[in-house]
Every structure is written in structure tokens, then in C-alpha cells.
Scaffold this motif. Structure first.
Motif, PDB file in Angstrom:
ATOM      1  N   ILE A 148      11.234 -32.499 -29.945  1.00  0.00           N
ATOM      2  CA  ILE A 148      11.075 -33.516 -30.987  1.00  0.00           C
ATOM      3  C   ILE A 148       9.604 -33.876 -31.150  1.00  0.00           C
ATOM      4  O   ILE A 148       9.123 -34.073 -32.276  1.00  0.00           O
ATOM      5  N   ALA A 149       8.852 -33.927 -30.050  1.00  0.00           N
ATOM      6  CA  ALA A 149       7.418 -34.192 -30.144  1.00  0.00           C
ATOM      7  C   ALA A 149       6.724 -33.112 -30.968  1.00  0.00           C
ATOM      8  O   ALA A 149       5.841 -33.408 -31.783  1.00  0.00           O
ATOM      9  N   ARG A 150       7.125 -31.867 -30.763  1.00  0.00           N
ATOM     10  CA  ARG A 150       6.529 -30.773 -31.545  1.00  0.00           C
ATOM     11  C   ARG A 150       6.874 -30.924 -33.017  1.00  0.00           C
ATOM     12  O   ARG A 150       6.005 -30.783 -33.894  1.00  0.00           O
ATOM     13  N   HIS A 202       3.396 -42.605 -33.628  1.00  0.00           N
ATOM     14  CA  HIS A 202       2.300 -41.659 -33.839  1.00  0.00           C
ATOM     15  C   HIS A 202       1.234 -41.813 -32.754  1.00  0.00           C
ATOM     16  O   HIS A 202       0.548 -40.852 -32.406  1.00  0.00           O
ATOM     17  N   THR A 203       1.113 -43.010 -32.212  1.00  0.00           N
ATOM     18  CA  THR A 203       0.175 -43.214 -31.114  1.00  0.00           C
ATOM     19  C   THR A 203       0.530 -42.349 -29.913  1.00  0.00           C
ATOM     20  O   THR A 203      -0.353 -41.944 -29.142  1.00  0.00           O
ATOM     21  N   ASP A 204       1.819 -42.047 -29.739  1.00  0.00           N
ATOM     22  CA  ASP A 204       2.217 -41.175 -28.637  1.00  0.00           C
ATOM     23  C   ASP A 204       1.605 -39.782 -28.779  1.00  0.00           C
ATOM     24  O   ASP A 204       1.313 -39.129 -27.772  1.00  0.00           O
ATOM     25  N   ASN A 205       1.421 -39.323 -30.018  1.00  0.00           N
ATOM     26  CA  ASN A 205       0.703 -38.061 -30.215  1.00  0.00           C
ATOM     27  C   ASN A 205      -0.712 -38.150 -29.642  1.00  0.00           C
ATOM     28  O   ASN A 205      -1.177 -37.238 -28.958  1.00  0.00           O
ATOM     29  N   GLY A 212       5.221 -32.547 -38.661  1.00  0.00           N
ATOM     30  CA  GLY A 212       5.685 -33.242 -39.859  1.00  0.00           C
ATOM     31  C   GLY A 212       7.062 -32.842 -40.322  1.00  0.00           C
ATOM     32  O   GLY A 212       7.383 -32.954 -41.507  1.00  0.00           O
ATOM     33  N   GLU A 213       7.914 -32.424 -39.392  1.00  0.00           N
ATOM     34  CA  GLU A 213       9.241 -31.930 -39.760  1.00  0.00           C
ATOM     35  C   GLU A 213      10.316 -33.009 -39.724  1.00  0.00           C
ATOM     36  O   GLU A 213      11.472 -32.738 -40.045  1.00  0.00           O
ATOM     37  N   GLY A 271       0.991 -44.348 -48.037  1.00  0.00           N
ATOM     38  CA  GLY A 271       1.684 -43.693 -46.934  1.00  0.00           C
ATOM     39  C   GLY A 271       3.027 -44.336 -46.659  1.00  0.00           C
ATOM     40  O   GLY A 271       3.115 -45.314 -45.927  1.00  0.00           O
ATOM     41  N   ILE A 272       4.084 -43.791 -47.266  1.00  0.00           N
ATOM     42  CA  ILE A 272       5.418 -44.396 -47.110  1.00  0.00           C
ATOM     43  C   ILE A 272       6.197 -43.576 -46.074  1.00  0.00           C
ATOM     44  O   ILE A 272       7.192 -42.903 -46.369  1.00  0.00           O
ATOM     45  N   GLY A 273       5.677 -43.601 -44.845  1.00  0.00           N
ATOM     46  CA  GLY A 273       6.333 -42.907 -43.744  1.00  0.00           C
ATOM     47  C   GLY A 273       7.024 -43.883 -42.822  1.00  0.00           C
ATOM     48  O   GLY A 273       7.626 -44.869 -43.259  1.00  0.00           O
ATOM     49  N   GLY A 274       6.896 -43.620 -41.501  1.00  0.00           N
ATOM     50  CA  GLY A 274       7.587 -44.443 -40.531  1.00  0.00           C
ATOM     51  C   GLY A 274       7.182 -45.902 -40.566  1.00  0.00           C
ATOM     52  O   GLY A 274       8.013 -46.792 -40.364  1.00  0.00           O
ATOM     53  N   LEU A 275       5.897 -46.190 -40.823  1.00  0.00           N
ATOM     54  CA  LEU A 275       5.448 -47.576 -40.945  1.00  0.00           C
ATOM     55  C   LEU A 275       5.546 -48.065 -42.381  1.00  0.00           C
ATOM     56  O   LEU A 275       5.962 -49.194 -42.638  1.00  0.00           O
TER      57      LEU A 275
END
Length: 355
Positions: free
Chosen positions: A338-340, A55-58, A345-346, A190-194
Motif C-alpha cells: 500500500i505504501a508503494r 503523506h508525511t509517512d512517505n 498515486g494509485e 489539490g482535492i486529495g486526501g486533505l
């Protein structure tokens, strides 16, 4: 002896950022650039087999990190990297060409007080791969010997997200777990990527019961899959009230992978007196009355990536099957699309590019 022809090539493919933009779908240009060269005795060139999008890359693409980064545009981001050692400097002894490794993002000096204490990401001279220097959205990257953790059987695609996402989650969880005992509750927001990595790590190193809070049913299903004791949909339920009921007076810890104003305010209603709110995400501002912090004697603790030894510990858990990452792989040529999709949030879990 391992001998990758790409190391001796005169060009390599890289995803380059030429200008900051609010449109991640047009941020990168795939270019042929000169590959990195060994210029110091402790240098190591790694063939990148997996580079995770963080997410930091965003924030990097948007220019939000420009004031703290030392790079100049154009440059190559990518700070979650794993692959195979291609070449080493004359003083390198711990790895050799052909070794499978994951890359700790900071390149630290090794001699300052912070490094001597093992807190290498606090090194005042550290250079962060993918932020201060060219990173892994390329066929090769250059790092330092002291930044490499060897892989045994773990696939580089599985290992790469641990370099930052997994490591940051693990550092927060390890700190929270230091005084958790049987019967305590920890809330993971927040049960996402991290978050899905942090949940597994907490179960691996702590006896605490866990409450997973999210606004997506897909995320809560992932929490169930990884053994959460309870799940709460904050979009349809009063998360504070539910946690209060489940814990009979409050949780001992909150590990906040979102860090928005709403979730940062959970501390006042979810924590029992003396509890801690570990802040991992940084989407909002912390604005909590000092009187409430003092009256409940609660603490807020930030999390900055993690140390080299903590990455070693996390990789050990992953090698032993205690922690896994939900990943989807993509060719580097698809980075803009993929960045888009990640921005919108897709994509669930971690996106990993395979240069």
C-alpha cells in the motif's frame, strides 16, 4: 469492565522501519515486539483499530524528517490513530478502558506558555506520536490522557484520518474562514486526501463560494460530489485566468494543499489585493517577489497540524455528518504494498490500516 487480553500479552504485531529508503515498497518489516506499558500516571494505552497513512509517512520513510524527529531506528511510525482505550495510568480520569477515542498526535506538557494558550502543537517539549515516538502501525500505542478525544458514534476508521490530515485541513480552513463573508471566493488547490476534507469543512463553517483546482478529473469529480461551486482542471485550463473570470478580480483566499512552486505562485495572479494564501502542502519552495507581496498586500500563512480543541471541533463536524472521509482499509501486513501504491498515486482518498 473492558479487559483486552492484548494489553496483558507479552508481544504484539508492529510494522517497523529499520532504515530510510527511497523504495516504500520494502520499507517495513512486520515484527513481534513488546507492547507498550503504563509507566506514568497520565499514560494511556490504546488498542489501535485504525491507523491512517499520511503523506508525511512517505517523507518519514525517505528520511526527510530525520533531522527533526527524536526517534531512533528501528521504530514504528503511524500518527493518524483511533481505537479503544485498553489501560490507563493512576491519574487518568477523563477516559477509561473500553472508551472509543481518536489520538491527537502531539503529547504536550500542558504547562508551557504555548499549551496555556491552547497552541499545544507549539509546545517546545511535545512528543509527536509516530514521529518522535512509536506510533499506530501496531496493535497498540501509548499516549497521554490530554491527547485523547472521545468518539460517540464515529467509526475509528472514519476518525483516524482526522487526527492529522483532517485536522491540518481544518486548521487552515478555520483560519481562512475567520474573515470570509457572503460573496467571497476561496480557491482550494489539490482535492486529495486533505483537500476533500478541507472543502467540506469550509462549506460547513463559512458562507464563501469555492473553486476547486486539481489536475485529475477524479479529484474534481470528488470536489463536485462535496459541493464545490466551480472546478478547474489546471492540466487543461489556465487556472489563474479562470479564477480571475469567475471572481471578477480575484479570490479572497487560496488554501493550497499542494505547496509546489507553481501553486505557491498562484497567489500573485489569483488573489485580490489583501488576500491570503494558506500553505498546507510542502512540495516546493516559496519564491515570491517582495515587491509583489507588498504591492498587493497579500499574506502567506503556514499550517502546522492543529490544536487539540480544533480536533474536537472537527470530530464534532464529523459526528454530525458535516464532514466525511473517503477511506479504504487494509490489513497491516499489506503496508509495504500500500505504501508503494500510495507513492505511485494509485490510491485516491485515505488509506487506513486495521491492525
Amino acid at each position: 469492565m473492558y479487559n483486552d487480553e492484548r494489553y496483558w500479552a507479552t508481544i504484539m504485531k508492529a510494522a517497523r522501519l529499520h532504515a530510510y529508503t527511497d523504495d516504500p515498497g520494502s520499507a517495513f518489516t512486520i515484527e513481534d515486539v513488546a507492547p507498550p506499558e503504563i509507566t506514568a500516571p497520565d499514560d494511556v494505552v490504546v488498542d489501535v483499530e485504525a491507523a491512517g497513512w499520511c503523506h508525511t509517512d512517505n517523507h518519514i520513510v525517505e528520511g526527510a524528517m530525520a533531522d527533526i524527529a527524536e526517534h531512533t531506528l528501528p521504530y514504528t511510525p503511524g500518527h493518524e490513530n483511533a481505537g479503544t482505550v485498553a489501560a490507563v495510568g493512576s491519574a487518568v480520569t477523563s477516559v477509561e478502558p473500553g472508551d472509543s477515542v481518536v489520538v491527537h498526535p502531539p503529547m504536550s506538557c500542558g504547562t508551557c506558555r504555548a499549551c496555556r494558550q491552547g497552541e499545544d502543537m507549539h509546545c517546545p517539549e511535545h512528543v509527536f506520536v509516530g514521529l518522535d515516538a512509536d506510533g499506530g502501525f501496531a496493535e497498540q500505542l501509548k499516549t497521554k490522557e490530554r491527547s485523547l478525544v472521545a468518539l460517540e458514534s464515529l467509526d475509528p476508521v472514519e476518525a483516524a484520518p482526522h487526527a492529522d490530515a483532517g485536522l491540518t485541513a481544518y486548521r487552515a480552513v478555520k483560519s481562512a474562514a475567520s474573515d470570509l463573508v457572503a460573496g467571497d471566493y476561496a480557491v482550494l488547490v489539490g482535492i486529495g486526501g486533505l483537500g476533500h476534507i478541507g472543502l467540506q469543512a469550509l462549506h460547513a463553517i463559512s458562507p464563501a463560494k469555492t473553486i476547486a483546482v486539481d489536475v485529475k478529473e477524479e479529484a474534481l469529480a470528488l470536489a463536485d460530489e462535496h459541493g464545490a461551486t466551480h472546478t478547474v482542471n489546471a492540466a487543461t485550463e489556465d487556472a489563474v485566468a479562470v479564477v480571475d473570470d469567475l471572481t471578477d478580480g480575484g479570490a479572497r483566499k487560496i488554501i493550497d494543499f499542494v505547496g509546489a512552486e507553481e501553486t505557491l505562485n498562484y497567489a500573485l495572479g489569483m488573489l485580490r489585493p489583501g488576500g491570503d494564501h494558506h500553505v498546507v502542502g510542502y512540495e516546493g519552495d516559496l519564491n515570491v517577489p517582495a515587491q509583489a507581496v507588498i504591492g498587493q498586500e497579500i499574506s502567506f500563512e503556514g499550517t502546522l497540524v492543529g490544536t487539540y480543541t480544533e480536533l474536537q471541533e472537527l470530530i464534532r463536524l464529523a459526528e454530525d455528518g458535516e464532514v466525511s472521509v473517503r477511506t479504504t482499509t487494509y490489513p497491516l501486513d499489506d503496508i509495504n504494498e500500500i505504501a508503494r501504491r500510495l507513492h505511485d498515486g494509485e490510491i485516491e482518498g485515505r488509506a487506513v490500516f486495521t491492525p
